[in-house]
Design a protein around this motif. Sequence first.
Motif, mmCIF file in Angstrom:
data_model
loop_
_atom_site.group_PDB
_atom_site.id
_atom_site.type_symbol
_atom_site.label_atom_id
_atom_site.label_comp_id
_atom_site.label_asym_id
_atom_site.label_seq_id
_atom_site.Cartn_x
_atom_site.Cartn_y
_atom_site.Cartn_z
ATOM 1 N N SER A 1 30.259 35.906 44.272
ATOM 2 C CA SER A 1 30.117 35.570 43.215
ATOM 3 C C SER A 1 30.963 36.263 42.318
ATOM 4 O O SER A 1 31.611 36.311 41.597
ATOM 5 C CB SER A 1 28.284 35.273 42.892
ATOM 6 O OG SER A 1 27.871 36.373 42.989
ATOM 7 N N ASP A 2 30.595 37.797 42.168
ATOM 8 C CA ASP A 2 31.014 38.532 41.415
ATOM 9 C C ASP A 2 32.356 39.102 41.970
ATOM 10 O O ASP A 2 33.191 39.239 40.374
ATOM 11 C CB ASP A 2 29.819 40.432 41.771
ATOM 12 C CG ASP A 2 28.873 39.959 41.563
ATOM 13 O OD1 ASP A 2 28.143 39.602 40.238
ATOM 14 O OD2 ASP A 2 28.157 41.254 41.772
ATOM 15 N N ILE A 3 33.347 38.694 42.756
ATOM 16 C CA ILE A 3 34.250 38.791 43.349
ATOM 17 C C ILE A 3 34.797 37.928 42.608
ATOM 18 O O ILE A 3 36.362 38.298 42.051
ATOM 19 C CB ILE A 3 34.734 39.614 44.486
ATOM 20 C CG1 ILE A 3 33.942 40.449 44.941
ATOM 21 C CG2 ILE A 3 36.532 39.920 44.730
ATOM 22 C CD1 ILE A 3 33.742 40.429 46.841
ATOM 23 N N ALA A 4 34.445 36.765 42.748
ATOM 24 C CA ALA A 4 34.862 35.681 42.437
ATOM 25 C C ALA A 4 35.175 36.177 40.807
ATOM 26 O O ALA A 4 36.606 34.893 39.910
ATOM 27 C CB ALA A 4 34.298 33.963 42.466
ATOM 28 N N ILE A 5 34.649 35.857 40.066
ATOM 29 C CA ILE A 5 34.521 36.490 38.701
ATOM 30 C C ILE A 5 35.277 37.364 38.224
ATOM 31 O O ILE A 5 36.278 37.202 37.209
ATOM 32 C CB ILE A 5 32.766 36.540 38.283
ATOM 33 C CG1 ILE A 5 32.154 35.798 38.199
ATOM 34 C CG2 ILE A 5 32.807 36.772 36.421
ATOM 35 C CD1 ILE A 5 30.803 35.627 37.942
ATOM 36 N N ARG A 6 34.798 38.256 38.746
ATOM 37 C CA ARG A 6 35.909 39.595 38.330
ATOM 38 C C ARG A 6 37.287 39.112 38.181
ATOM 39 O O ARG A 6 37.916 39.900 37.866
ATOM 40 C CB ARG A 6 35.895 40.877 39.124
ATOM 41 C CG ARG A 6 34.643 41.433 38.354
ATOM 42 C CD ARG A 6 34.670 43.123 38.348
ATOM 43 N NE ARG A 6 33.722 43.052 40.200
ATOM 44 C CZ ARG A 6 32.805 42.803 40.594
ATOM 45 N NH1 ARG A 6 31.774 43.193 40.124
ATOM 46 N NH2 ARG A 6 32.800 43.110 41.700
ATOM 47 N N GLN A 7 37.469 38.722 39.896
ATOM 48 C CA GLN A 7 39.657 38.076 40.247
ATOM 49 C C GLN A 7 39.592 37.204 40.092
ATOM 50 O O GLN A 7 41.150 37.022 40.312
ATOM 51 C CB GLN A 7 39.077 38.777 41.458
ATOM 52 C CG GLN A 7 38.923 40.104 42.090
ATOM 53 C CD GLN A 7 40.660 41.626 41.378
ATOM 54 O OE1 GLN A 7 41.400 41.071 41.351
ATOM 55 N NE2 GLN A 7 39.243 42.154 41.344
#
Length: 144
Positions: free
Chosen positions: A29-35
């Motif tokens: 979820s953190d990767i999805a938001i940042r990227q």
Amino acid sequence: MKISTKGRYGLRAVIDIALHGENEPVSLSDIAIRQDISMGYLEQLISRLRKAGVVTSVRGAKGGYSLAASKDKISVGEILRALEGDLSPVNCSEVSENGIPCKESGQCISKLVWKRISDSINDAVDNLMLSDLLDGTEPDKADH
């Protein structure tokens, strides 16, 4: 040859893990938001990267993804092949997929062009390590 969104987004995801996962696994979820990558698509990409041994998963409340090796041991070529498959610009070889020699191989003048392009692409991505991207440096061929 064009690299698809699989290759581009997957490389971004691996870079994100490298940047944010030194001390603990990084959540999807953190990767999805940042990227700005959808969770569904990111799950597909990470699954391929995990199967290829580029990233590892950690289960649990503090779970997520980490690099499977150090940044200087993971090449861009390894990442792209996990996502894209073969990086050759054309499906041309001296031996066809079923192991039978290509009928045109003997008189094919253009095969040298395709081989040189393929060799150049593979050399470029195989000698560019994840650490080079993060450091913003050009790789030194003697180092790899």
